[in-house]
Design a protein around this motif. Sequence first.
Motif, PDB file in Angstrom:
ATOM      1  N   CYS A 107      -0.725  -4.054  12.187  1.00  9.45           N
ATOM      2  CA  CYS A 107      -0.766  -1.944  12.434  1.00  9.45           C
ATOM      3  C   CYS A 107       0.592  -1.475  12.570  1.00  9.45           C
ATOM      4  N   GLY A 108       1.734  -1.185  11.869  1.00  7.81           N
ATOM      5  CA  GLY A 108       2.791  -1.024  12.494  1.00  7.81           C
ATOM      6  C   GLY A 108       2.850   0.497  12.849  1.00  7.81           C
ATOM      7  N   GLY A 109       2.597   1.836  12.044  1.00 11.37           N
ATOM      8  CA  GLY A 109       1.978   2.805  12.362  1.00 11.37           C
ATOM      9  C   GLY A 109       0.654   3.245  12.098  1.00 11.37           C
ATOM     10  N   HIS A 126       0.683  -1.365  -0.141  1.00 12.44           N
ATOM     11  CA  HIS A 126       0.085   0.112  -0.155  1.00 12.44           C
ATOM     12  C   HIS A 126       0.573   1.133  -0.149  1.00 12.44           C
ATOM     13  N   LYS A 127       2.371   0.982   0.504  1.00 12.68           N
ATOM     14  CA  LYS A 127       2.840   2.814   0.744  1.00 12.68           C
ATOM     15  C   LYS A 127       2.864   3.848  -0.769  1.00 12.68           C
ATOM     16  N   PRO A 128       2.653   2.573  -1.982  1.00 17.41           N
ATOM     17  CA  PRO A 128       3.382   3.715  -3.054  1.00 17.41           C
ATOM     18  C   PRO A 128       1.780   5.044  -2.836  1.00 17.41           C
ATOM     19  N   GLY A 168       9.070  -7.037   9.624  1.00 19.89           N
ATOM     20  CA  GLY A 168      10.124  -5.616   9.470  1.00 19.89           C
ATOM     21  C   GLY A 168       9.239  -4.619   9.878  1.00 19.89           C
ATOM     22  N   GLY A 169       8.102  -3.976   9.197  1.00 18.77           N
ATOM     23  CA  GLY A 169       7.077  -3.257   8.904  1.00 18.77           C
ATOM     24  C   GLY A 169       6.212  -3.065   9.856  1.00 18.77           C
ATOM     25  N   LEU A 170       6.427  -3.957  11.179  1.00 23.16           N
ATOM     26  CA  LEU A 170       5.954  -3.841  12.341  1.00 23.16           C
ATOM     27  C   LEU A 170       6.567  -3.433  13.398  1.00 23.16           C
ATOM     28  N   GLU A 208       3.937  -8.938   7.430  1.00 16.67           N
ATOM     29  CA  GLU A 208       3.369  -7.930   8.016  1.00 16.67           C
ATOM     30  C   GLU A 208       1.685  -8.369   7.373  1.00 16.67           C
ATOM     31  N   THR A 209       1.070  -8.351   6.808  1.00 16.30           N
ATOM     32  CA  THR A 209      -0.182  -8.674   6.279  1.00 16.30           C
ATOM     33  C   THR A 209      -0.251 -10.445   6.687  1.00 16.30           C
ATOM     34  N   CYS A 210       0.332 -11.163   6.898  1.00 19.89           N
ATOM     35  CA  CYS A 210       0.292 -12.239   7.968  1.00 19.89           C
ATOM     36  C   CYS A 210      -0.382 -12.214   8.793  1.00 19.89           C
TER      37      CYS A 210
HETATM   38  C1  LIG Z   1       5.206  -1.209   5.795  1.00 24.59           C
HETATM   39  C2  LIG Z   1       3.703  -1.709   5.682  1.00 24.59           C
HETATM   40  C3  LIG Z   1       3.000  -2.880   6.434  1.00 24.59           C
HETATM   41  C4  LIG Z   1       2.751  -1.705   8.433  1.00 24.59           C
HETATM   42  O1  LIG Z   1       2.872  -0.576   7.825  1.00 24.59           O
HETATM   43  P1  LIG Z   1       1.251   0.713   8.760  1.00 24.59           P
HETATM   44  O2  LIG Z   1       2.019   1.965   8.592  1.00 24.59           O
HETATM   45  O3  LIG Z   1       1.406   0.399   9.344  1.00 24.59           O
HETATM   46  O4  LIG Z   1       0.249   0.136   7.570  1.00 24.59           O
HETATM   47  C5  LIG Z   1       2.187  -3.411   6.747  1.00 24.59           C
HETATM   48  N1  LIG Z   1       2.540  -4.117   5.675  1.00 24.59           N
HETATM   49  C6  LIG Z   1       2.849  -3.722   4.933  1.00 24.59           C
HETATM   50  C7  LIG Z   1       3.349  -4.983   2.837  1.00 24.59           C
HETATM   51  C8  LIG Z   1       3.650  -3.136   4.705  1.00 24.59           C
HETATM   52  O5  LIG Z   1       5.308  -3.161   3.624  1.00 24.59           O
END
Ligand SMILES: *Cc1c(COP(=O)(O)O)cnc(C)c1O
Length: 443
Positions: free
Chosen positions: A262-264, A110-112, A334-336, A382-384
């Motif tokens: 949820c990461g950020g 989703h980051k883009p 890592g993203g979390l 993260e998605t898991c």
């Molecule tokens: C960065 C990332 C996250 C976590 O970041 P949020 O800001 O909480 O969305 C979750 N899933 C993926 C695939 C990511 O790259």
Amino acid sequence: MSKKIVLRDDEMPTSWYNVVPDIPNGLQPPLDPETNEPMGPEKLSVIFPMGLLEQEMSAERFIKIPDEVLEVYKIWRPSPLVRASNLEKALGTKAKIFFKNEGVSPVGSHKPNSAVAQAYYNKREGVKRLATETGAGQWGSALSMATNRFGLECKVYMVRVSYDQKPYRKSIMQAFGAGIVASPSSDTNTGRAILESHPDTPGSLGIAISEAIEDAATRDDTNYALGSVLNHVILHQSIIGLEAKKQMEIAGEYPDVIIGCCGGGSNFAGLMNPYLPDHLEGRKIRFVGVEPASCPTMTAGKLAYDFGDVAKTTPLIYMYTLGHDFIPPGIHAGGLRYHGMAPTVSALVGEKIIEPVRVHQMECFEAGILFAKTEGIIPAPETCHAIRGAVIEATKDLNDPKTILFNFSGHGLIDMGSYDKYFSGELHNYDYPEEQIAEVLYH
Ligand SMILES: *Cc1c(COP(=O)(O)O)cnc(C)c1O
């Protein structure tokens, strides 16, 4: 009913939804750590363009998406909404499970959605170069793609351990023309000082943030970009939920529960926020935010003012936090692994509107592999966590015909190293270092 619901390009939402005016009791402002007074836009304009600072502080519910941004979104948006019917069958549940697939973006997450908008507003104000940090490499990849679209240079400070362990992420950024250094680097004062005292450090997200901010603050042509947490990032991610709402209507469905990892907080907020006004008007809908047990910001942290980085260069932000020097164990999502949570998400947790839950990484990989086998897509680690959350909801009572909607934040094809470790039995669960939380918060 068809398996997936796809919108046409011209059905894509043309405004983002800003949740800030709808947060009950409002947000606490960011504070200047030198004065403890609310931080105005002047100081922040050294590293952010006014276009984004206006969004950061905006009280407007809807903000128009510039045509130039919509054009880039059209490379992969609108993203599909999919009924996970095979997963439902495998679980033996009467629940309906839908997911919004953000893994179809050029870099797989989703980051883009925010990177493209951030590159656009910087370009519009004459900025030539962006500096940023990346942990696992998802945000660095997204910003490299976006800056390349708008003809900006990009400098990525990549946490040393990921730089060494995730060479393909580095190659993705290089393909889009970005410059990448391992952090700590010899390119900044912060980096040089740390290298001198700790030459073998694996680095951390907090150090990389400090380096990127220093880069941006000391060069006239350069701004800084952050991939989550801030209000303007949460705003840009609302495109996810605005599309999903239309798609659920086409499917003739309304979610009983919305789930995200949820990461950020940005991907979860992106999906749930457009449904918040319905909830506030009395519609029955639950919001479940899933975090790792090893970095339990919302379930074990405190709602307090804290810094966003180790070197204390950011404003003080009112959020759920484990303390700015909390170092989470090395889990594979890592993203979390961020110590804080977006102020907007934190406020909704504080209001008991978002229900936070924590899960362990082994149950998440198990859920992710079941998802891959049933729905055919390998999820990011993260998605898991979101998938595990959906499985928990769908199996609490197998006869409950509830409707579940979760965000599929990204695919895992560039993270197969983590799956490798899972299959070879090298992964295990981590609890959070409780003593460390108490230590940093009560100093
Ligand atoms: C960065 C990332 C996250 C976590 O970041 P949020 O800001 O909480 O969305 C979750 N899933 C993926 C695939 C990511 O790259």
